[in-house]
Motif scaffolding. Structure first.
Motif, PDB file in Angstrom:
ATOM      1  N   UNK A  79       0.829  -1.200   0.000  1.00 46.80           N
ATOM      2  CA  UNK A  79       0.000   0.000   0.000  1.00 46.80           C
ATOM      3  C   UNK A  79       0.866   1.253   0.000  1.00 46.80           C
ATOM      4  N   UNK A  80       1.952   1.239   0.755  1.00 46.55           N
ATOM      5  CA  UNK A  80       2.865   2.393   0.773  1.00 46.55           C
ATOM      6  C   UNK A  80       3.405   2.673  -0.626  1.00 46.55           C
ATOM      7  N   UNK A  81       3.760   1.612  -1.366  1.00 46.38           N
ATOM      8  CA  UNK A  81       4.270   1.812  -2.731  1.00 46.38           C
ATOM      9  C   UNK A  81       3.219   2.488  -3.603  1.00 46.38           C
ATOM     10  N   UNK A  82       1.993   2.016  -3.530  1.00 43.08           N
ATOM     11  CA  UNK A  82       0.941   2.628  -4.333  1.00 43.08           C
ATOM     12  C   UNK A  82       0.665   4.065  -3.906  1.00 43.08           C
ATOM     13  N   UNK A  83       0.714   4.314  -2.611  1.00 46.04           N
ATOM     14  CA  UNK A  83       0.513   5.681  -2.127  1.00 46.04           C
ATOM     15  C   UNK A  83       1.624   6.606  -2.636  1.00 46.04           C
TER      16      UNK A  83
END
Length: 495
Positions: A375-379
């Motif tokens: 999720x951090x990567x997508x954010x």
């Protein structure tokens, strides 16, 4: 211990997953289920340097991608007309450190003088001359012809998406991966929630130990079965529709993607061997598909045909890994194709999972931490794309009203606050690093020139001038000996 691995969906995501898992776990039984009736999206044709790492990892020479998938090189993205004045700026992949304007304080000096970073960017200079970041090493020969060249920086690949999926499928089948023709209609779970078998439309039941959901926008498992929470990026990204189309070229192409800002969005323009793959990504509140195509026709001066219209909502599932199922590609997230991040995110998540030996870890702690990293990567991707829309352009209703339509991402505010102090600030990002932010922000005139001018007052300018002269001299030498993009591809194709 052997495991039965099922992959739902083919396309680029499915076959990349199959090949990577097979490479790391050769004893696993891997089944990929796809339907010719469904087909693949086939719209994405650009990548980042991580795709080259994938090719190396599974032992596929780039020359084979050129021969079979009409591939070309990509050394960065040229952003055209994002200020509304027909100028452009370049977001480049890394050069070798001795050829990079980000060595030392060179970039700081360039920004302090109000110059474009393109003036000191080797990839930008190469692309302007339609040259590849390769020069022939006449003293070396190799069964893999790309190894006969010296490489002067990172690079990625453009390809025909349908041809790539077919090629990867054929390689996968040669390596023992089993393709099953069929449509998945449901699955059966055991008491702990794990999927135990997959049920096809013809009644076939497939026993499985682990499932990769590569079903694209259908999102059969991670969305419809497990009902993972959807995290929307609509507040930060303004576009929701796209129409793809093709235009011809004469073969003399630049090794770059071009992103051309239009009245209500932007057009991607990607060279493959026999054409440009293009598409207009737009906001449907301001433009209909018919008018989007008409605007594109006026821009390119020719009649265009688009086979379909894609509607999308930018966002990501909160959880990528649930029980014994992991989502890859469009079934996990979709932001928009502005920086060609889809394969990058898929590959990074998958390698993260494999290197942790995730097939054998069942703890909630592992899954929680893994899901947070995904999720951090997508954010981080969403916030970086949000930066691109922080533009002073206001010549059409869409661009004029954009600041009131979307929010400035808090991450953009944070990073720019740090980078307006100096180019080396710790922005704490692992997707797009400082130099990517600086190239885009400076291209949009968002970097504080005065702050960088203050930094430069602490340095000996005479010494810096010598360093810059040396850099330009080295770049000129490489530029002169680098091979034309078209000639490079022709050479690889003939070997």
């Amino acid at each position: 211990m052997n495991k039965n691995i099922s992959i739902i969906g083919g396309g680029t995501a499915g076959w990349i997953t199959a090949l990577l898992v097979k490479e790391h776990y050769p004893s696993f039984t891997i089944l990929l289920i796809e339907s010719d009736d469904i087909g693949i999206l086939g719209a994405g044709e650009g990548t980042t340097p991580q795709f080259v790492k994938f090719l190396d990892q599974v032992g596929i020479p780039f020359s084979d991608i050129v021969k079979n998938c009409k591939a070309t090189l990509k050394q960065g993205i040229e952003f055209t007309n994002w200020l509304g004045d027909n100028t452009s700026y370049f977001h480049a992949f890394d050069s070798n450190i001795e050829l990079s304007e980000f060595k030392g304080i060179i970039a700081t000096d360039c920004i302090s003088e109000g110059k474009s970073l393109d003036t000191l960017s080797l990839p930008s200079k190469l692309c302007k001359e339609n040259k590849a970041c390769f020069s022939k090493n006449k003293l070396y020969t190799s069964p893999n012809p790309i190894l006969e060249f010296d490489v002067h920086g990172d690079w990625a690949v453009h390809f025909d998406a349908r041809l790539l999926a077919t090629y990867l499928k054929n390689i996968a089948i040669e390596r023992g991966i089993v393709r099953i023709e069929g449509k998945v209609i449901s699955c059966t779970s055991i008491a702990n929630g794990n999927i135990s078998n997959i049920i096809l439309e013809d009644g076939t039941h497939i026993d499985t130990d682990f499932v990769f959901d590569c079903s694209g926008f259908a999102r059969l498992l991670i969305g419809k079965h497990f009902k993972s929470k959807w995290i929307s990026y609509k507040d930060y990204l303004p576009l929701d529709s796209a129409i793809p189309f093709f235009i011809n070229h004469d073969g003399n192409t630049s090794p770059q993607t071009e992103a051309i800002a239009m009245d209500a969005g932007w057009i991607w323009k990607i060279p493959v061997r026999d054409r440009y793959g293009c598409g207009y990504v737009f906001n449907s509140e301001y433009l209909s598909p018919e008018n989007a195509l008409k605007e594109a026709e006026e821009y390119f001066g020719q009649k265009l045909n688009s086979p379909k219209v894609f509607s999308f909502s930018p966002g990501s599932y909160k959880d990528t890994l649930i029980n014994n199922c992991m989502a890859i590609g469009l079934s996990q997230s979709f932001v928009e194709p502005l920086e060609a991040t889809s394969i990058w995110a898929s590959y990074t998540n998958l390698v993260d999972f494999i290197e942790a030996d995730g097939f054998y870890i069942t703890t909630d702690t592992f899954k929680k931490k893994f899901n947070q990293r995904c999720l951090d990567r997508n954010n981080q991707i969403a916030e970086f794309l949000n930066l691109h829309y922080t533009t002073p352009r206001n010549d059409t209703p869409f661009w004029r009203e954009l600041p009131n339509k979307i929010k400035r991402h808090p991450g953009v505010v944070e990073v720019m606050d740090l980078l307006n102090e100096n180019q080396w600030a710790n922005i704490d990002r692992d997707m797009f690093l400082n130099q990517s932010w600086l190239q885009v922000a400076n291209g949009l005139k968002l970097v504080d020139k005065n702050s960088y001018d203050s930094i430069m007052k602490r340095y000996n300018i005479d010494e810096l001038d010598n360093v810059i002269d040396e850099l330009i001299s080295k770049q000129t030498t490489v530029l002169n000996k680098s091979i034309l993009h078209q000639r490079f591809l022709d050479y690889l194709e003939k070997q």
